[in-house]
Design an enzyme around this catalytic site. Structure first.
Site, short mmCIF file in Angstrom:
data_model
loop_
_atom_site.label_atom_id
_atom_site.label_comp_id
_atom_site.label_asym_id
_atom_site.label_seq_id
_atom_site.Cartn_x
_atom_site.Cartn_y
_atom_site.Cartn_z
CE1 TYR A 127 26.51 -30.21 33.53
CE2 TYR A 127 27.44 -30.17 31.32
CZ TYR A 127 27.51 -29.82 32.66
OH TYR A 127 28.58 -29.08 33.12
CG ASP B 138 21.70 -27.38 25.81
OD1 ASP B 138 22.49 -27.21 24.86
OD2 ASP B 138 22.08 -27.66 26.96
CE LYS C 126 29.26 -30.56 23.86
NZ LYS C 126 30.23 -30.52 24.92
#
Ligand code: PLP
Length: 332
Positions: free
Chosen positions: A50, A145, A173
């Protein structure tokens, strides 16, 4: 690592960087510079990975859509995904075949260097090296990523942990200490495509906003202290090992693993090397386990999500979690 007052970032592995307002903007943002460097513009991603809800990435996109049983996402125009190729994670041959069939047309390969959005799936030893090689040969960019793995597997992320340098890195994050921020960085020639140095426009009202930058700087300072990653490795390893032991003792087929502060387990015999393997898990059983644990332990609510420990977790927390897991597994 240091952050300039203009919101630009510099650290090992990221020659230049840019902060964005939203985490998924780090992926939105990093796609155009890849396409600027390589005009043909197809991208290759992996099933179960994702990368935020940018249209072109909403193909075989892992945890959220998989847990809810959704197809790729309705409303995404077909045109947005025609250039998105997918391959099973850890499948070097499938990647090579796609490069052969699309010679010179793949702008970039995007991946989670350790998958967290199909459950915890580490790369096979040769996988990342093979991706580095094949992308270099074809002139495609390799994009890690590291929204989940950045500062979590090591201070320099998965790329430091595995010793592979991608061309572009995306972060989120931890880099904002939990506040909404994303960042991307990479090779100098690529980042020089981004305005004002280059033609690829990027701006947002809250890019590099001071609150998120401050939270990020304090979090990164704390992570730099000696012993951080050794501690995370120790408590997370113990947590996973003992949950798997409890599964074995109580007759549940389970497998799992961890790297530093990132972990996961499947209600499946394993091994799990890709999303198809992950989907063989007993998700109804995971649901019962998750609900049973809710009396005090809040795990990610999906079989297809990795878990994270933090420096705030004590050995007592691990002990209590393992005891709760044993009890729930026995009752199931
Ligand atoms: C690996 C990875 N990349 C990108 C994203 C997108 O971040 P955001 O939710 O901020 O759009 C996520 C979100 O969890 C993620 O796990």
């Amino acid at each position: 690592m240091c952050v300039g007052s203009n919101g630009h970032l510099r650290c090992a592995g990221y020659r230049n960087g840019s902060f964005c307002k939203f985490r998924n903007r780090s992926l939105h943002g990093s796609t155009p510079p890849c396409a600027c460097i390589h005009w043909e513009g197809k991208i290759l991603k992996f099933e179960g990975c994702y990368h935020g809800h940018a249209d072109s990435f909403l193909v075989e996109a892992g945890s959220g859509v998989a847990t809810l049983g959704l197809p790729d996402s309705p409303g995404v125009p077909k045109g947005a995904t025609v250039g998105t190729l997918t391959a099973p994670y850890n499948d070097v041959e499938a990647v090579k075949k796609l490069f052969e069939d699309n010679k010179g047309e793949i702008a970039a390969v995007f991946l989670e260097p350790v998958v967290g959005n199909a459950g915890f799936i580490p790369p096979q030893p040769a996988f990342l090296n093979a991706l580095r090689e094949v992308t270099k040969q074809d002139g495609a960019l390799l994009v890690f990523d590291e929204v989940m793995t950045g500062f979590r597997l090591a201070y320099g992320g998965a790329q430091e942990y595995f010793g592979i340098t991608p061309d572009v890195t995306t972060l989120g994050k931890i880099i904002g200490g939990g506040l909404p921020v994303g960042a991307y960085g990479g090779r100098k020639d690529i980042m020089e495509m981004v305005a004002p140095a280059g033609p690829m426009y990027q701006a947002r009202t809250l890019s590099g906003n001071p609150l998120a930058m401050t939270a990020g700087i304090h979090t990164l300072k704390r992570l730099m202290e000696p012993g951080t990653y050794e501690y995370l490795d120790k408590v997370t390893g113990e947590l996973v090992r003992r949950i798997l032991d409890a599964g074995a003792k109580t007759g549940h087929e389970m497998c799992g693993g961890h790297i530093r502060g990132m972990f996961g387990f499947f209600f499946a015999g394993g091994p799990v090397h890709n999303f198809d393997d992950a989907k063989k898990s007993d998700t109804a059983k995971f649901g019962r386990f998750h609900r049973g644990m809710l009396e005090g332990v809040y795990l990610a609510p999906s079989q297809f999500e990795a878990g994270f420990t933090s420096l705030a977790h004590t050995t007592l927390d691990i002990e209590k979690t393992v005891e709760a897991a044993e009890e729930v597994l026995r009752r199931m």
